[in-house]
Write an enzyme that holds these catalytic residues in place. Structure first.
Site, short mmCIF file in Angstrom:
data_model
loop_
_atom_site.label_atom_id
_atom_site.label_comp_id
_atom_site.label_asym_id
_atom_site.label_seq_id
_atom_site.Cartn_x
_atom_site.Cartn_y
_atom_site.Cartn_z
N ARG A 104 0.85 -1.19 0.00
CA ARG A 104 0.00 0.00 0.00
C ARG A 104 0.89 1.24 0.00
O ARG A 104 1.71 1.43 0.90
CB ARG A 104 -0.91 -0.01 1.24
CG ARG A 104 -1.78 1.23 1.35
CD ARG A 104 -2.58 1.26 2.66
NE ARG A 104 -3.28 2.53 2.78
CZ ARG A 104 -3.33 3.26 3.88
NH1 ARG A 104 -2.73 2.86 4.99
NH2 ARG A 104 -3.98 4.40 3.89
N HIS A 149 -3.16 10.76 1.07
CA HIS A 149 -2.65 10.43 2.40
C HIS A 149 -2.06 11.72 3.01
O HIS A 149 -0.85 11.85 3.17
CB HIS A 149 -1.59 9.33 2.33
CG HIS A 149 -1.28 8.69 3.65
ND1 HIS A 149 -1.33 7.32 3.85
CD2 HIS A 149 -0.92 9.22 4.84
CE1 HIS A 149 -1.01 7.05 5.10
NE2 HIS A 149 -0.74 8.19 5.72
N GLU A 194 -7.46 8.36 6.96
CA GLU A 194 -7.71 8.93 8.28
C GLU A 194 -8.26 10.36 8.27
O GLU A 194 -7.60 11.31 8.71
CB GLU A 194 -6.44 8.87 9.13
CG GLU A 194 -5.94 7.46 9.37
CD GLU A 194 -4.74 7.39 10.28
OE1 GLU A 194 -4.45 6.30 10.79
OE2 GLU A 194 -4.07 8.43 10.48
N ASN A 334 -7.18 1.43 10.30
CA ASN A 334 -5.86 1.66 10.89
C ASN A 334 -6.02 1.54 12.40
O ASN A 334 -6.71 2.34 13.01
CB ASN A 334 -5.33 3.05 10.53
CG ASN A 334 -5.12 3.23 9.03
OD1 ASN A 334 -5.25 2.29 8.26
ND2 ASN A 334 -4.82 4.44 8.61
N GLU A 401 -3.42 -0.37 8.42
CA GLU A 401 -2.21 -0.01 9.19
C GLU A 401 -2.28 -0.67 10.55
O GLU A 401 -3.34 -0.71 11.19
CB GLU A 401 -2.11 1.51 9.40
CG GLU A 401 -1.77 2.32 8.18
CD GLU A 401 -1.61 3.81 8.50
OE1 GLU A 401 -1.30 4.15 9.67
OE2 GLU A 401 -1.81 4.61 7.58
#
Length: 493
Positions: A104, A149, A194, A334, A401
């Site tokens: 990833r 990200h 996130e 995550n 994650e």
């Protein structure tokens, strides 16, 4: 659910329907990875690439923020980082040597669209990432691409960044380009990594780029726009690309397990869960969509008490509720740790934490990592998986994650223990309790730039010498442990 009082002692265990918590934790079958389960490693563009001014790449908001000075713990930047831009073959060879099925990585928006907008596309930027994809596939490693990200072009931040609803359209245009250019070979995309961390740390607490302090309003507005951006990208893929490409689109959410400090704090832990996890889970994965009712009610009341004419939590229109609901083929989780929750007051007024009316802490018996936010709580992995499965009809999940920070030790036995215990809890949730987890990615493949902590904390199973101009890589003990796991496809008991 468990409640704690003082030291970490289980007081109450509730058996969840369909996801029953049973004994025999070391049963041999429970420690085997299921057939077809994928194991991978993860990274992100700003944290590893370097090459920040190569070719026509634009400046990202993280470039701008780190270069301001006095924003990063060790005054470092991601200008060179792991130099991975130039080390594609070396890094993929390491992934192949260790035996990972999948990798990833994320794309730099500013490298692909230097000016932020879709009117100018960088051929060099596209070619770079196509080389990464081709090298992975040539070595039998499946790519999972994270479209965003945390790093977007600084020029878009000048327009307000995720406070500006136009970012929804700008992100959607960027995502369309990504699907068009990479979707023939990449079959798994995570749109956004996130969203709550982006917004709380970047727009609420001034700990991450863009370094704004807009608590209790800006952070809510930020997540509001990120959810719209994700859903817009998903619908574009559905309409324009899925019939030909047949890929899967999801997003990666940072989920935390919340444990009541005492029996009186069970509701406090549930409120914290709905605010932190439900905030982004509920709009996408619930049957009704929208923000959690608990969150809407509480923020509405506290806004009114504060004299605001409307709730500080933005309202989703029915059209957006319908667009966001169901906009994921999988849920990326995550997962690192857990929190202890009790009723109380903390945080500025207004703020996300103060709205909840709770105090977040850790249990003194929990072992710490090198990061102040990461306590070692293996059961948090299984507990959050079972809770998500129960509340959201057992969606397809990938652990996108999971990992531990230290100070860079090569003999990283603590990291090995962490992985073993967290993987055990995940496998119990899968093999014993029926939770629909299809894959797992370690965080992280390489030691890298850890945002506001710079290079002071290390998550990698591969050490990177950041004082060496060649950024020499060295396999840690945990990498060799993972090589064995990847070969045998089971945990030792």
């Amino acid at each position: 659910m468990r409640t704690y009082s003082g030291p970490l002692v289980a007081i109450l265990v509730i058996c969840l329907p369909r996801y029953c918590i049973c004994n025999n934790e070391n049963k041999t079958d429970y420690l085997q990875f299921p057939e077809g389960f994928i194991l991978g490693a993860a990274s992100s563009a700003y944290q590893i690439e370097g090459a920040w001014k190569v070719s026509d790449k634009g400046e990202s908001q993280w470039d701008y923020y780190a270069h301001k000075g006095n924003t990063i713990y060790d005054n470092s930047t991601g200008d060179i980082a792991c130099d991975s831009y130039y080390k594609i073959k070396e890094d993929v060879a390491l992934l192949k040597k260790l035996g990972f099925d999948t990798y990833r990585f994320s794309l730099s928006w500013a490298r692909i669209l230097p000016g932020g907008f879709a009117n100018k596309v960088s051929k060099d930027g596209l070619d770079h990432y196509k080389k990464v994809v081709d090298e992975l596939l040539a070595n039998g490693i499946e790519p999972m691409v994270t479209i965003y990200h945390w790093d977007h072009p600084q020029v878009l931040e000048e327009y307000g960044g995720w406070q500006n609803e136009k970012m929804v359209d700008w992100f959607a245009q960027y995502a369309r380009l990504v699907f068009r250019e990479f979707g023939d070979k990449v079959k798994m995309f995570a749109t956004i990594n996130e969203p709550t961390v982006i917004c709380l740390m970047g727009y609420g607490m001034r700990k991450h780029a863009p370094g704004k302090t807009l608590p209790g309003i800006g952070d809510y507005n930020c997540v509001h726009n990120l959810l719209k951006g994700h859903a817009a990208a998903y619908r574009i893929y559905d309409k324009e690309f899925r019939p030909a490409q047949n890929g899967r689109i999801g997003l990666a959410l940072n989920l935390v397990a919340h444990y009541p400090k005492t029996m009186k704090d069970i509701l406090a832990a549930e409120i914290a869960h709905q605010f932190k996890n439900g905030w982004t889970l509920h709009p996408i994965f619930s049957k009704k969509g929208d923000y959690p009712s608990t969150m809407k009610t509480i923020v509405g009341i506290r806004s009114s008490v504060g004299g605001y004419p409307t709730s500080r939590l933005p309202k989703l229109s029915q059209e957006w509720i319908d667009t966001i609901r169901g906009s994921a083929d999988f849920l990326g989780i995550n997962q690192y740790s857990g929190n202890i929750v009790e009723f109380g007051t903390e945080g500025s007024d207004p703020s996300f934490i103060r709205d909840q009316g709770v105090i977040i802490s850790t249990d003194p018996s929990w072992e710490q990592s090198a990061s102040d936010w990461l306590s070692i709580v293996p059961e948090s992995m299984g507990d959050i998986l079972r809770k998500v499965a129960k509340e959201y009809n057992n969606p397809v999940i990938y652990i996108t994650e999971n990992g531990l920070s230290d100070l860079g030790e090569i003999d990283d036995d603590k990291r090995i223990k962490y992985y073993r215990e967290y993987l055990k809890q995940m496998l119990l949730a899968v093999n014993r309790d029926g939770v629909n987890v299809k894959g797992y990615y370690i965080w992280s493949f390489l030691d890298s730039f850890e945002w506001d902590r710079g290079y002071s904390e290390r998550f990698g199973i591969v050490s990177v010498n950041f004082t060496d101009p060649n950024r020499r890589r060295t396999l840690k003990k945990s990498a060799l442990w993972w090589e064995n796991i990847l070969r045998t496809r089971r945990l030792d008991s």
